[in-house]
Design a protein around this motif. Structure first.
Motif, PDB file in Angstrom:
ATOM      1  N   ALA A  29       0.825  -1.204   0.000  1.00  0.00           N
ATOM      2  CA  ALA A  29       0.000   0.000   0.000  1.00  0.00           C
ATOM      3  C   ALA A  29       0.862   1.258   0.000  1.00  0.00           C
ATOM      4  O   ALA A  29       0.546   2.254  -0.666  1.00  0.00           O
ATOM      5  N   THR A  30       1.968   1.207   0.728  1.00  0.00           N
ATOM      6  CA  THR A  30       2.868   2.366   0.789  1.00  0.00           C
ATOM      7  C   THR A  30       3.583   2.560  -0.536  1.00  0.00           C
ATOM      8  O   THR A  30       3.635   3.680  -1.065  1.00  0.00           O
ATOM      9  N   THR A  31       4.129   1.475  -1.103  1.00  0.00           N
ATOM     10  CA  THR A  31       4.910   1.596  -2.334  1.00  0.00           C
ATOM     11  C   THR A  31       4.029   1.744  -3.565  1.00  0.00           C
ATOM     12  O   THR A  31       4.285   2.571  -4.435  1.00  0.00           O
ATOM     13  N   GLY A  32       2.973   0.926  -3.639  1.00  0.00           N
ATOM     14  CA  GLY A  32       2.153   0.907  -4.837  1.00  0.00           C
ATOM     15  C   GLY A  32       1.104   1.991  -4.894  1.00  0.00           C
ATOM     16  O   GLY A  32       0.733   2.445  -5.992  1.00  0.00           O
ATOM     17  N   LEU A  62       1.278   5.670  -7.139  1.00  0.00           N
ATOM     18  CA  LEU A  62       0.005   6.194  -7.643  1.00  0.00           C
ATOM     19  C   LEU A  62      -0.263   7.610  -7.147  1.00  0.00           C
ATOM     20  O   LEU A  62      -0.353   8.547  -7.937  1.00  0.00           O
ATOM     21  N   LEU A  63      -0.390   7.771  -5.841  1.00  0.00           N
ATOM     22  CA  LEU A  63      -0.769   9.070  -5.280  1.00  0.00           C
ATOM     23  C   LEU A  63       0.259  10.158  -5.580  1.00  0.00           C
ATOM     24  O   LEU A  63      -0.097  11.253  -6.024  1.00  0.00           O
ATOM     25  N   LEU A 116      10.102  -4.077  -1.249  1.00  0.00           N
ATOM     26  CA  LEU A 116       9.343  -4.643  -2.362  1.00  0.00           C
ATOM     27  C   LEU A 116       9.573  -3.904  -3.682  1.00  0.00           C
ATOM     28  O   LEU A 116       8.640  -3.599  -4.416  1.00  0.00           O
ATOM     29  N   GLY A 117      10.837  -3.614  -3.963  1.00  0.00           N
ATOM     30  CA  GLY A 117      11.196  -3.007  -5.239  1.00  0.00           C
ATOM     31  C   GLY A 117      11.562  -1.543  -5.169  1.00  0.00           C
ATOM     32  O   GLY A 117      12.100  -0.991  -6.137  1.00  0.00           O
ATOM     33  N   GLU A 118      11.333  -0.905  -4.031  1.00  0.00           N
ATOM     34  CA  GLU A 118      11.624   0.527  -3.922  1.00  0.00           C
ATOM     35  C   GLU A 118      13.119   0.820  -3.809  1.00  0.00           C
ATOM     36  O   GLU A 118      13.539   1.963  -3.956  1.00  0.00           O
ATOM     37  N   GLY A 119      13.922  -0.193  -3.562  1.00  0.00           N
ATOM     38  CA  GLY A 119      15.353   0.040  -3.405  1.00  0.00           C
ATOM     39  C   GLY A 119      16.087   0.301  -4.705  1.00  0.00           C
ATOM     40  O   GLY A 119      17.257   0.683  -4.675  1.00  0.00           O
ATOM     41  N   TRP A 120      15.416   0.106  -5.832  1.00  0.00           N
ATOM     42  CA  TRP A 120      16.042   0.467  -7.115  1.00  0.00           C
ATOM     43  C   TRP A 120      15.868   1.969  -7.288  1.00  0.00           C
ATOM     44  O   TRP A 120      15.201   2.459  -8.189  1.00  0.00           O
TER      45      TRP A 120
END
Length: 304
Positions: A52-55, A60-61, A222-226
């Motif tokens: 929810a935080t990342t996606g 999105l937001l 969940l992918g934000e480290g890129w």
């Protein structure tokens, strides 16, 4: 500092104490222990709230890297608030300012400015949240004009409290401790994007800041480290991308897979991903000697 109503200011001041409370509450697991059920609850709460935080909050937001119906945005922001990540106006305001002043003195949570070394790491990991800078100076108009998002923002602590109550009723003190521990781990997982991803890792793209692709942070978040890719292309719905041997390479990005799932169920559309030509245009290892200052207009045009 912007002048807020007393209710808004009080709402934002709740944030730091609730995170401190979650840290202290995590100590409950030392007395209750953890059953397999509570471990599963910790992992589930971590994963769903991180998504929810990342996606939702982030891709999105804040960056509008894809489109989704309003109920998806509202529900996602409610879950993100239940992560202890504050409300949508607060979150978007801080993140946009981070991008605007990345690794400069006005960056809200850079590990390199205004402090450096271990002090900079601690500042970016948590210190800035207990400073006056945690109160945003300007709130995003689009969020403020949405009455549902504005309500979630001002009452951001309610979803977290409700989740704590639900955890208690599911498994008494043991599950309450599991809830606190999951929230604490999630908090630090998110914050490593601010700290470690500006300190350690690769910089395959020219961005003009210290953002880095960090596989460990990508695992936690969940992918934000890129993060170097993200700073090069903030509006990309896919962040797991790098350049190796002059070729575009796609990396694991669980948040992007989540967005593709939403797309499959027609809950998301128009996912924005840079073309390989644009990716190669900003590739650091393909730069033929042009000065960074000469690249800046190109960077702004492609990533904007």
């Amino acid at each position: 500092m912007r002048q807020y109503s007393l209710l808004t200011l009080a709402s934002y001041l709740v944030g730091p104490p609730q995170i401190i409370l979650c840290h202290l509450g995590s100590l409950l697991v030392l007395t209750t222990g953890l059953s397999w059920g509570s471990v599963i609850w910790i992992v589930f709460l971590y994963e769903i709230r991180m998504l929810a935080t990342t996606g939702i909050y982030h891709r999105l937001l804040t960056h509008k890297s894809y489109q989704a119906p309003a109920p998806v945005l509202w529900a996602g922001c409610f879950v993100a608030a239940a992560a202890g990540q504050m409300g949508p106006s607060w979150w978007k305001a801080h993140h946009l300012k981070h991008h605007h002043y990345a690794d400069e003195d006005l960056d809200l949570h850079s590990p390199r400015a205004p402090f450096s070394g271990i002090g900079g790491f601690l500042w970016s990991q948590a210190g800035w949240l207990v400073s006056p800078r945690s109160i945003p100076q300007k709130l995003p108009i689009d969020v403020e004009n949405d009455p549902v998002l504005k309500a979630i923002d001002r009452l951001h602590f309610i979803p977290l409290i409700l989740l704590g109550v639900l955890s208690y009723y599911m498994g008494d003190i043991e599950y309450l401790g599991a809830f606190f521990l999951s929230t604490t781990l999630l908090f630090h997982g998110v914050q490593t994007v601010n700290s470690l991803s500006h300190l350690v890792g690769e910089q395959p793209f020219i961005t003009g800041d210290y953002s880095r692709n960090n596989g460990f942070v990508a695992f936690l978040a969940l992918g934000e480290g890129w993060h170097n890719l993200h700073h090069a292309f903030p509006h990309s719905s896919r962040q797991g991308i790098t350049i190796r041997d002059g070729r575009v390479v796609y990396l694991p990005d669980p948040t992007f897979r989540f967005l593709k799932m939403l797309e499959f169920f027609r809950l998301a559309s128009k996912l924005r991903v840079p073309t390989e030509a644009n990716l190669l245009a900003l590739a650091r290892n393909l730069d033929t000697g042009a000065e960074l200052s000469e690249k800046i207009p190109e960077i702004q045009e492609i990533s904007g």
